[in-house]
Design a protein around this motif. Structure first.
Motif, PDB file in Angstrom:
ATOM      1  N   UNK A   1      10.299  -3.039   0.906  1.00  0.00           N
ATOM      2  CA  UNK A   1      10.160  -2.254   2.067  1.00  0.00           C
ATOM      3  C   UNK A   1      10.139  -0.806   1.678  1.00  0.00           C
ATOM      4  N   UNK A   2       9.077  -0.004   2.160  1.00  0.00           N
ATOM      5  CA  UNK A   2       9.030   1.277   1.696  1.00  0.00           C
ATOM      6  C   UNK A   2       9.814   2.211   3.047  1.00  0.00           C
ATOM      7  N   UNK A   3       9.696   3.580   2.847  1.00  0.00           N
ATOM      8  CA  UNK A   3      10.226   4.409   4.101  1.00  0.00           C
ATOM      9  C   UNK A   3       9.138   5.449   4.389  1.00  0.00           C
ATOM     10  N   UNK A   4       9.492   6.006   5.658  1.00  0.00           N
ATOM     11  CA  UNK A   4       8.708   7.298   5.970  1.00  0.00           C
ATOM     12  C   UNK A   4       9.925   8.173   6.299  1.00  0.00           C
ATOM     13  N   UNK A   5       9.506   9.343   5.961  1.00  0.00           N
ATOM     14  CA  UNK A   5      10.467  10.335   6.289  1.00  0.00           C
ATOM     15  C   UNK A   5       9.615  11.666   6.535  1.00  0.00           C
ATOM     16  N   UNK A   6      10.250  12.388   7.480  1.00  0.00           N
ATOM     17  CA  UNK A   6       9.670  14.100   7.883  1.00  0.00           C
ATOM     18  C   UNK A   6      10.621  14.831   7.131  1.00  0.00           C
ATOM     19  N   UNK A   7      11.544  14.822   6.185  1.00  0.00           N
ATOM     20  CA  UNK A   7      12.468  15.631   5.876  1.00  0.00           C
ATOM     21  C   UNK A   7      13.721  15.929   6.517  1.00  0.00           C
ATOM     22  N   UNK A   8      13.623  15.237   7.899  1.00  0.00           N
ATOM     23  CA  UNK A   8      14.952  15.349   8.634  1.00  0.00           C
ATOM     24  C   UNK A   8      15.677  13.991   8.798  1.00  0.00           C
ATOM     25  N   UNK A   9      15.052  12.916   8.865  1.00  0.00           N
ATOM     26  CA  UNK A   9      15.087  11.650   9.078  1.00  0.00           C
ATOM     27  C   UNK A   9      14.133  10.663   8.336  1.00  0.00           C
ATOM     28  N   UNK A  10      14.623   9.299   7.944  1.00  0.00           N
ATOM     29  CA  UNK A  10      13.747   8.200   7.437  1.00  0.00           C
ATOM     30  C   UNK A  10      14.132   7.199   8.284  1.00  0.00           C
ATOM     31  N   UNK A  11      12.843   6.449   8.163  1.00  0.00           N
ATOM     32  CA  UNK A  11      12.874   5.019   8.727  1.00  0.00           C
ATOM     33  C   UNK A  11      12.175   3.856   7.962  1.00  0.00           C
ATOM     34  N   UNK A  12      12.506   2.822   7.951  1.00  0.00           N
ATOM     35  CA  UNK A  12      11.404   1.955   7.382  1.00  0.00           C
ATOM     36  C   UNK A  12      10.093   2.056   7.824  1.00  0.00           C
ATOM     37  N   UNK A  13       9.367   1.998   6.477  1.00  0.00           N
ATOM     38  CA  UNK A  13       7.561   1.810   6.817  1.00  0.00           C
ATOM     39  C   UNK A  13       6.849   1.184   5.820  1.00  0.00           C
ATOM     40  N   UNK A  14       5.902   0.418   6.283  1.00  0.00           N
ATOM     41  CA  UNK A  14       5.273  -0.217   5.134  1.00  0.00           C
ATOM     42  C   UNK A  14       3.805  -0.099   5.349  1.00  0.00           C
ATOM     43  N   UNK A  15       2.948   0.366   4.518  1.00  0.00           N
ATOM     44  CA  UNK A  15       1.416   0.249   4.461  1.00  0.00           C
ATOM     45  C   UNK A  15       1.156  -1.057   3.826  1.00  0.00           C
ATOM     46  N   UNK A  16       0.466  -1.880   4.354  1.00  0.00           N
ATOM     47  CA  UNK A  16       0.224  -3.107   3.665  1.00  0.00           C
ATOM     48  C   UNK A  16      -0.940  -3.089   2.425  1.00  0.00           C
ATOM     49  N   UNK A  17      -1.448  -1.927   2.457  1.00  0.00           N
ATOM     50  CA  UNK A  17      -2.239  -1.606   1.387  1.00  0.00           C
ATOM     51  C   UNK A  17      -1.718  -0.667   0.118  1.00  0.00           C
ATOM     52  N   UNK A  18      -0.384  -0.370   0.390  1.00  0.00           N
ATOM     53  CA  UNK A  18       0.427   0.291  -0.684  1.00  0.00           C
ATOM     54  C   UNK A  18       1.759   0.043  -0.681  1.00  0.00           C
ATOM     55  N   UNK A  19       2.104  -1.439  -0.610  1.00  0.00           N
ATOM     56  CA  UNK A  19       3.572  -1.687  -0.199  1.00  0.00           C
ATOM     57  C   UNK A  19       4.535  -1.106  -1.187  1.00  0.00           C
ATOM     58  N   UNK A  20       5.912  -0.864  -0.560  1.00  0.00           N
ATOM     59  CA  UNK A  20       6.853  -0.299  -1.104  1.00  0.00           C
ATOM     60  C   UNK A  20       6.970   1.145  -1.406  1.00  0.00           C
ATOM     61  N   UNK A  21       5.915   2.040  -1.077  1.00  0.00           N
ATOM     62  CA  UNK A  21       6.019   3.490  -1.152  1.00  0.00           C
ATOM     63  C   UNK A  21       7.137   4.035  -0.332  1.00  0.00           C
ATOM     64  N   UNK A  22       7.224   4.992  -0.764  1.00  0.00           N
ATOM     65  CA  UNK A  22       8.253   6.032   0.325  1.00  0.00           C
ATOM     66  C   UNK A  22       7.312   6.979   0.614  1.00  0.00           C
ATOM     67  N   UNK A  23       7.046   7.241   1.993  1.00  0.00           N
ATOM     68  CA  UNK A  23       5.970   7.957   2.426  1.00  0.00           C
ATOM     69  C   UNK A  23       6.606   9.274   3.049  1.00  0.00           C
ATOM     70  N   UNK A  24       6.158  10.407   2.947  1.00  0.00           N
ATOM     71  CA  UNK A  24       6.416  11.638   3.761  1.00  0.00           C
ATOM     72  C   UNK A  24       5.507  12.209   4.584  1.00  0.00           C
ATOM     73  N   UNK A  25       5.916  13.012   5.588  1.00  0.00           N
ATOM     74  CA  UNK A  25       4.783  13.389   6.801  1.00  0.00           C
ATOM     75  C   UNK A  25       5.628  14.823   6.931  1.00  0.00           C
ATOM     76  N   UNK A  26       5.044  15.599   7.653  1.00  0.00           N
ATOM     77  CA  UNK A  26       5.307  16.995   8.113  1.00  0.00           C
ATOM     78  C   UNK A  26       6.712  17.182   8.817  1.00  0.00           C
ATOM     79  N   UNK A  27       7.694  17.928   8.608  1.00  0.00           N
ATOM     80  CA  UNK A  27       8.613  17.976   9.246  1.00  0.00           C
ATOM     81  C   UNK A  27       8.509  18.483  10.849  1.00  0.00           C
ATOM     82  N   UNK A  28       7.160  18.682  11.058  1.00  0.00           N
ATOM     83  CA  UNK A  28       6.662  19.269  12.525  1.00  0.00           C
ATOM     84  C   UNK A  28       6.396  18.114  13.180  1.00  0.00           C
ATOM     85  N   UNK A  29       6.595  17.087  12.802  1.00  0.00           N
ATOM     86  CA  UNK A  29       6.331  15.770  13.466  1.00  0.00           C
ATOM     87  C   UNK A  29       7.803  14.899  13.606  1.00  0.00           C
ATOM     88  N   UNK A  30       7.697  14.108  14.703  1.00  0.00           N
ATOM     89  CA  UNK A  30       8.985  13.468  14.994  1.00  0.00           C
ATOM     90  C   UNK A  30       8.833  11.895  14.266  1.00  0.00           C
TER      91      UNK A  30
END
Length: 113
Positions: A1-30
């Motif tokens: 299982x991968x994760x998704x993070x906004x630089x402030x917090x992280x949660x489990x997240x999985x894109x079925x087309x790219x399993x296991x990656x640790x995704x990042x998004x802007x800190x301006x999102x929640x």
């Protein structure tokens, strides 16, 4: 299982087309709850057998996707391509594509609803 993070917090997240990656998004999102509103990026496996001659085996790659759907398509770019694009963003070459203040206000209303 991968994760998704906004630089402030992280949660489990999985894109079925790219399993296991640790995704990042802007800190301006929640992340609480995860608002489905952002382009996401992740360090990807090095290229192997890429069909384009400019991406030899071993090229370090970056994955891009959309967090609104965990089965969204994933696009892969070399780090050199990403760097060129980010330099253009920083230089303001794509400012005309950014949402206006009114569009940002409307998006906030939709999310709050």
């Amino acid at each position: 299982m991968g994760t998704i993070s906004n630089g402030l917090a992280s949660k489990p997240y999985e894109n079925t087309n790219a399993p296991g990656l640790d995704w990042r998004k802007s800190s301006r999102t929640d992340l609480h709850p995860i608002l489905k509103d952002c382009v996401i990026v992740a360090a990807a496996d090095d290229a192997q057998g890429h069909p384009h001659f400019s991406i030899p085996d071993g090229t370090r790659m970056v994955a891009l996707s959309d967090d609104k759907d965990p089965s969204s398509p994933v696009l892969y770019f070399s780090r050199a391509e990403i760097r060129k694009f980010f330099e253009g963003v920083k230089a303001g070459e794509f400012d005309d594509l950014m949402a206006t203040d009114e569009e940002m206000e409307q998006a906030a209303i939709v999310v709050a609803a």
